[in-house]
Design a protein around this motif. Structure first.
Motif, short mmCIF file in Angstrom:
data_model
loop_
_atom_site.label_atom_id
_atom_site.label_comp_id
_atom_site.label_asym_id
_atom_site.label_seq_id
_atom_site.Cartn_x
_atom_site.Cartn_y
_atom_site.Cartn_z
N TYR A 120 -15.74 0.66 -106.54
CA TYR A 120 -14.14 0.61 -106.37
C TYR A 120 -13.81 0.47 -104.99
O TYR A 120 -14.30 1.08 -103.94
N GLU A 121 -12.78 -0.25 -104.81
CA GLU A 121 -12.17 -0.40 -103.26
C GLU A 121 -10.91 0.15 -102.97
O GLU A 121 -10.25 0.24 -104.16
N TYR A 122 -10.64 0.53 -101.95
CA TYR A 122 -9.42 0.87 -101.34
C TYR A 122 -9.14 0.60 -100.04
O TYR A 122 -10.33 0.42 -99.12
N VAL A 123 -8.14 0.64 -99.21
CA VAL A 123 -7.81 0.38 -97.85
C VAL A 123 -7.57 1.76 -97.12
O VAL A 123 -6.39 2.51 -97.49
N ASN A 124 -8.25 2.00 -96.18
CA ASN A 124 -7.80 3.16 -95.38
C ASN A 124 -6.90 2.62 -94.03
O ASN A 124 -7.80 1.92 -93.36
N GLU A 125 -5.90 2.85 -93.93
CA GLU A 125 -5.07 2.26 -92.86
C GLU A 125 -5.63 2.79 -91.51
O GLU A 125 -5.62 2.04 -90.48
N ALA A 126 -6.07 3.82 -91.32
CA ALA A 126 -6.52 4.29 -89.96
C ALA A 126 -7.78 3.98 -89.59
O ALA A 126 -8.20 4.01 -88.36
N LYS A 127 -8.51 3.31 -90.41
CA LYS A 127 -9.93 2.97 -90.18
C LYS A 127 -10.18 1.73 -89.22
O LYS A 127 -11.12 1.52 -88.54
N LYS A 128 -9.09 0.92 -88.98
CA LYS A 128 -9.15 -0.10 -88.08
C LYS A 128 -8.96 0.42 -86.66
O LYS A 128 -9.22 -0.35 -85.71
N TRP A 129 -9.06 1.62 -86.53
CA TRP A 129 -9.22 2.45 -85.10
C TRP A 129 -10.50 3.08 -85.03
O TRP A 129 -10.53 3.85 -83.81
N ASP A 130 -11.42 2.71 -85.70
CA ASP A 130 -12.61 3.74 -85.48
C ASP A 130 -13.54 3.21 -84.38
O ASP A 130 -14.33 4.10 -84.08
N GLY A 131 -12.94 2.31 -83.62
CA GLY A 131 -13.69 2.12 -82.29
C GLY A 131 -12.81 2.32 -81.10
O GLY A 131 -13.31 2.11 -80.12
N LEU A 132 -11.50 3.06 -81.19
CA LEU A 132 -10.69 3.47 -80.23
C LEU A 132 -11.30 4.69 -79.45
O LEU A 132 -11.66 5.51 -80.07
N GLN A 133 -11.76 4.29 -78.23
CA GLN A 133 -12.16 5.57 -77.31
C GLN A 133 -11.02 6.35 -77.00
O GLN A 133 -9.82 5.99 -77.02
N ALA A 134 -11.43 7.34 -76.24
CA ALA A 134 -10.54 8.45 -75.82
C ALA A 134 -9.43 8.10 -74.87
O ALA A 134 -9.69 7.24 -73.99
N PRO A 135 -8.00 8.51 -74.58
CA PRO A 135 -7.11 8.12 -73.65
C PRO A 135 -7.68 8.38 -72.15
O PRO A 135 -8.55 9.37 -71.85
N SER A 136 -7.34 7.76 -71.26
CA SER A 136 -7.87 7.99 -70.02
C SER A 136 -7.04 9.10 -69.27
O SER A 136 -6.00 9.61 -70.08
N PRO A 137 -7.49 9.68 -68.38
CA PRO A 137 -6.54 10.93 -67.85
C PRO A 137 -5.18 10.59 -67.70
O PRO A 137 -4.16 11.25 -67.69
N ALA A 138 -5.06 9.23 -67.29
CA ALA A 138 -3.62 8.52 -66.74
C ALA A 138 -2.74 8.57 -67.84
O ALA A 138 -1.68 8.71 -68.04
N ASP A 139 -3.32 8.03 -69.11
CA ASP A 139 -2.78 8.07 -70.45
C ASP A 139 -2.17 9.48 -70.85
O ASP A 139 -1.32 9.49 -71.58
N GLU A 140 -3.22 10.27 -70.82
CA GLU A 140 -2.97 11.72 -71.24
C GLU A 140 -1.86 12.27 -70.69
O GLU A 140 -0.75 12.65 -71.02
N ALA A 141 -1.68 12.15 -69.16
CA ALA A 141 -0.58 12.57 -68.40
C ALA A 141 0.50 11.92 -68.52
O ALA A 141 1.72 12.53 -68.63
N ARG A 142 0.74 10.62 -69.18
CA ARG A 142 1.78 9.89 -69.25
C ARG A 142 2.42 10.21 -70.70
O ARG A 142 3.63 10.11 -70.87
N LEU A 143 1.52 10.68 -71.62
CA LEU A 143 2.06 11.03 -73.08
C LEU A 143 2.08 12.44 -73.28
O LEU A 143 2.88 12.88 -74.27
N LYS A 144 1.64 13.48 -72.55
CA LYS A 144 1.39 14.91 -73.16
C LYS A 144 2.77 15.47 -73.13
O LYS A 144 2.90 16.27 -73.94
N ASP A 145 3.84 15.03 -72.33
CA ASP A 145 5.07 15.85 -72.22
C ASP A 145 6.08 15.07 -73.06
O ASP A 145 7.15 15.45 -73.17
#
Length: 767
Positions: free
Chosen positions: A56-81
């Motif tokens: 049986y089949e179903y769609v997992n919406e988050a699976k399309k990000w299974d190759g997304l790598q960790a954020p860079s230090p700059a991205d973390e600093a930009r988003l953390k606050d």
């Protein structure tokens, strides 16, 4: 000052949320009312027939990000606050922000990006759609679409022993008959559900009703034990409990877009990697070591305390992974392939998937790229310049062969120790003696060669069913022997008689190790890949495939030695071999005289690889459901249905087909809650023909094991001849002389499997 009572409004308790009456199942799942099902819902315990297992089949919406790598230090600093989640127009930022928040709340579990992405974000996002998809399948397949069948109805169960009232949502409930269905897309009941179900078994208001647990996957031991407990309690209170094993394998799809993890397994060079497949998701979640895998599994359990997820990589023992199927290699249409692996019922394995699948894929291409005369290795003190072909020595397949060659002597030495095995004692006492009464040292070459492999060609593909290996011994005169062995002149009759005794008394024990020991698992792994590669060679000779440019190109640069063996050199293994010859591997005292002795051996020779195409009648009788399950394994993890291989898992993929299957959501939610999913949800016996030409004897003039030139093979392979008897012709000579490694012998490994024993002066256990 006296204080009066609090206002009445402050004493008020919020009214409980009204019970959800649910919806008719046909309405809930948008099915036709009173639509006929494929089969009736069984009354008692039941298990689905193996012939009916499906998907049986179903769609997992988050699976399309299974190759997304960790954020860079700059991205973390930009988003953390940021106080709130970024807008939907920035899905990657939303995902990164959600991980940062999870890490802040629980750094122990979620400081590792890969663990959070795989164990929490993607897996938890798939729980609800998977549960609903399986429940819908159960409702539809069994025609539970009448007005009396209500889905997602909430009820109250009261435990008469404690007085506690439990609110319970029923997956499906028949208002007329009192039948209750609990539908599970995995094989495990949640701990939060069990007290509620226990209350039902005793609540007098529910007397006369019945409960059926429906499972898509094999049940865990804890679930089996709970169901037995429920049976006893229900029977004592005039109600019934049954189970229904409705085996169905989930196929998880991903929406388009995102950043995908892509596998290059079995992919010809220049082709893009492919997302999805039965093996890909499990390999992505596999970690490199037992320690890393345990950490990941701990995080997975932390993200899924209710155990809603389906079985995952922890149940796959990747150390046993082997290539067992390749489909019809149609140019431009991709290639189906299938691995097998042993199941770990404890769910505590799962490490090493990337390395083992990479080894199989690299070996597969190595066997295609190199011309057959290069498929040999040789450990012989008389031939230091003929260890192995230089190009072959740059690959992991070549490394595995040479290291297995060295490993063999250890098992051979152990098998020859008369203190360990009565058969060895018998062998030593049977040797001819010199004029001093000492047993004569019998110089011998040992080699591994394939026994008759069993395959089945069907529908343009090949099932690799059995690939046993044999270990043999033969007299071989060695000139450069260290030490002072007791040499005698054996006449021809003595040579043959001693060979027969060694093959009867010693070699079966060594052969057992080669076929079963984890130390030879990589050898068996690259060998089955060789069988598959030879099949592709034969098919390409008939009609061009996507692999034509690789075959006989003699260019293995795309499949080099991988970490941690990237600096491996053949000479280092050869020196280890010579060191072993000098020091020996086993020591013992024996009443045959002249003891104690140190005994050393070395070398392997794969000279031939006979194969037989199993006929259709036998294949149908012994592997009736294997073709169907193999097709399923291309999409998802599944089980082999053969009774004596129940613990064998099948997982595979296709080199051109992705798992993209729709979905229109953003797929950027945190996936990190603990949602309680509303579980709703053959042809001819023609032989494969002759393999390509065998390799020459490495000891022959002109084969110096030097560097080969990429592209020197080239050209279109010659079409193989058909074998009218149904055999896949044996490769190499019938007499194991020199080190003849053939293309079908997949693991050519020539050896002087040397045996010598040396007087140990001073009666020490080893020099």
């Amino acid at each position: 000052m006296a204080v009066g009572g609090l206002p009445a409004a402050m004493h008020a308790v919020a009214k409980p949320k009204p019970l959800d009456p649910g919806l008719p199942c046909f309405e809930y799942f948008e099915l036709l009312e009173d639509a006929a099902g494929l089969l009736d819902l069984p009354e008692g315990d039941a298990s689905r027939a193996k012939s009916q297992w499906d998907t049986y089949e179903y769609v997992n919406e988050a699976k399309k990000w299974d190759g997304l790598q960790a954020p860079s230090p700059a991205d973390e600093a930009r988003l953390k606050d940021l106080p709130t989640k970024p807008p939907k127009s920035k899905p990657v930022d939303r995902i990164y922000w959600t991980w940062i928040q999870a890490k802040k709340k629980d750094s122990k579990n979620w400081s590792n990006w890969d663990h959070w992405r795989d164990a929490r974000f993607i897996r938890n996002s798939g729980n609800d759609p998977r549960g609903k998809a399986f429940e819908k399948k159960v409702i539809k397949d069994h025609g539970l679409t009448g007005k009396d069948w209500i889905c997602q109805k909430e009820v109250i169960f009261e435990d008469p022993d404690t007085g506690i009232k439990h609110r319970r949502q029923l997956d499906a409930y028949n208002q007329k008959t009192g039948k209750i269905l609990e539908v599970k897309g995995n094989g495990e009941l949640t701990e939060t559900q069990k007290p509620k179900d226990r209350a039902w078994a005793k609540d007098p208001k529910w007397r006369g009703t019945s409960w059926k647990y429906v499972f898509a996957e094999p049940q865990t031991k804890g679930t089996r034990d709970f169901i037995e407990e429920q049976r006893r309690a229900a029977q004592a209170n005039s109600r019934g409990v049954t189970e229904y094993n409705y085996r169905s394998d989930k196929v998880e799809k991903a929406p388009s877009g995102g950043v995908r993890y892509k596998s290059a397994n079995m992919q010809p060079p220049g082709k893009p990697g492919i997302a999805g497949g039965g093996a890909s998701d499990l390999i992505r979640e596999s970690r490199p070591s037992p320690k890393d895998m345990k950490e990941f599994l701990d995080r997975k359990n932390a993200a899924d305390p209710k155990r809603l997820s389906p079985r995952g990589p922890g149940g796959v023992d990747f150390t046993t992974l082997e290539l067992r199927y390749v489909g019809k290699p149609q140019k431009g249409k991709g290639l189906d392939y299938g691995f097998s692996a042993q199941q770990d019922p404890t769910g505590q394995s799962g490490w090493g998937g990337k390395a083992k699948s990479q080894l199989i894929s690299d070996a597969f291409f190595t066997w295609l790229a190199l011309t057959p005369e290069k498929f040999w290795v040789n450990l012989n003190p008389d031939q230091p310049d003929k260890i192995m072909d230089a190009q072959f020595g740059k690959t992991d397949a070549g490394r595995v062969l040479l290291e297995s060659d060295l490993e063999l002597k250890k098992d051979f030495a152990s098998a020859m120790n008369p203190a360990k095995r009565p058969e060895a004692d018998q062998y030593w006492k049977s040797l001819p003696r010199n004029d001093k009464g000492q047993p004569c040292w019998f110089q011998v070459r040992n080699w591994i060669e394939p026994k008759e492999a069993v395959v089945r060609e069907e529908n343009g593909g090949i099932h690799i069913l059995d690939t046993p290996l044999a270990v043999k011994a033969q007299y071989l005169k060695i000139d450069n022997m260290p030490g002072d062995p007791y040499l005698c002149d054996f006449n021809e009759a003595e040579k043959k008689a001693t060979e027969r005794r060694m093959n009867r008394l010693i070699m079966p024990e060594v052969e057992k190790q080669v076929n079963t020991s984890p130390r030879y698992a990589d050898l068996r792994r690259v060998y089955t890949a060789r069988v598959a590669a030879e099949f592709i060679r034969q098919q390409d000779a008939k009609e061009p495939t996507d692999y034509r440019k690789i075959i006989n190109s003699n260019d293995v640069s795309a499949w080099p030695l991988r970490a941690p063996n990237q600096d491996w050199k053949r000479e280092k293994t050869y020196q280890a071999y010579l060191e072993s010859l000098k020091k020996g591997e086993e020591s013992w005292e024996h009443d045959a005289g002249g003891g104690p002795y140190t005994y050393s051996v070395g070398g392997v020779d794969f000279s031939k690889q006979p194969k037989r195409n199993m006929n259709k009648a036998r294949f149908t009788a012994e592997h009736r459901y294997l073709p169907k399950q193999t097709r399923t394994s291309v999409q998802t993890l599944t089980d082999n249905t053969k009774d004596d291989e129940r613990n064998l898992l099948l997982l595979g993929g296709n080199t051109a087909t992705t798992d993209t299957g729709g979905g229109d959501g953003d797929g950027d939610g945190d996936g990190g809650g603990e949602p309680d999913p509303t579980p709703t949800p053959t042809p001819t016996d023609k032989p494969t023909g002759e393999p390509t030409s065998p390799a020459p004897d490495p000891s022959a003039p002109g084969n110096d094991g030097g560097d080969s030139t990429p592209g020197s093979g080239g050209g279109k392979p010659t079409a193989p001849a058909e074998d009218p008897d149904g055999n896949l012709a044996g490769t190499g000579t019938g007499i194991p002389i020199g080190l003849i490694a053939s293309i079908a012998a997949a693991l050519a490994a020539a050896g002087a499997a040397l045996m010598w024993w040396k007087r140990n002066r001073g009666r020490q256990s080893a020099e």
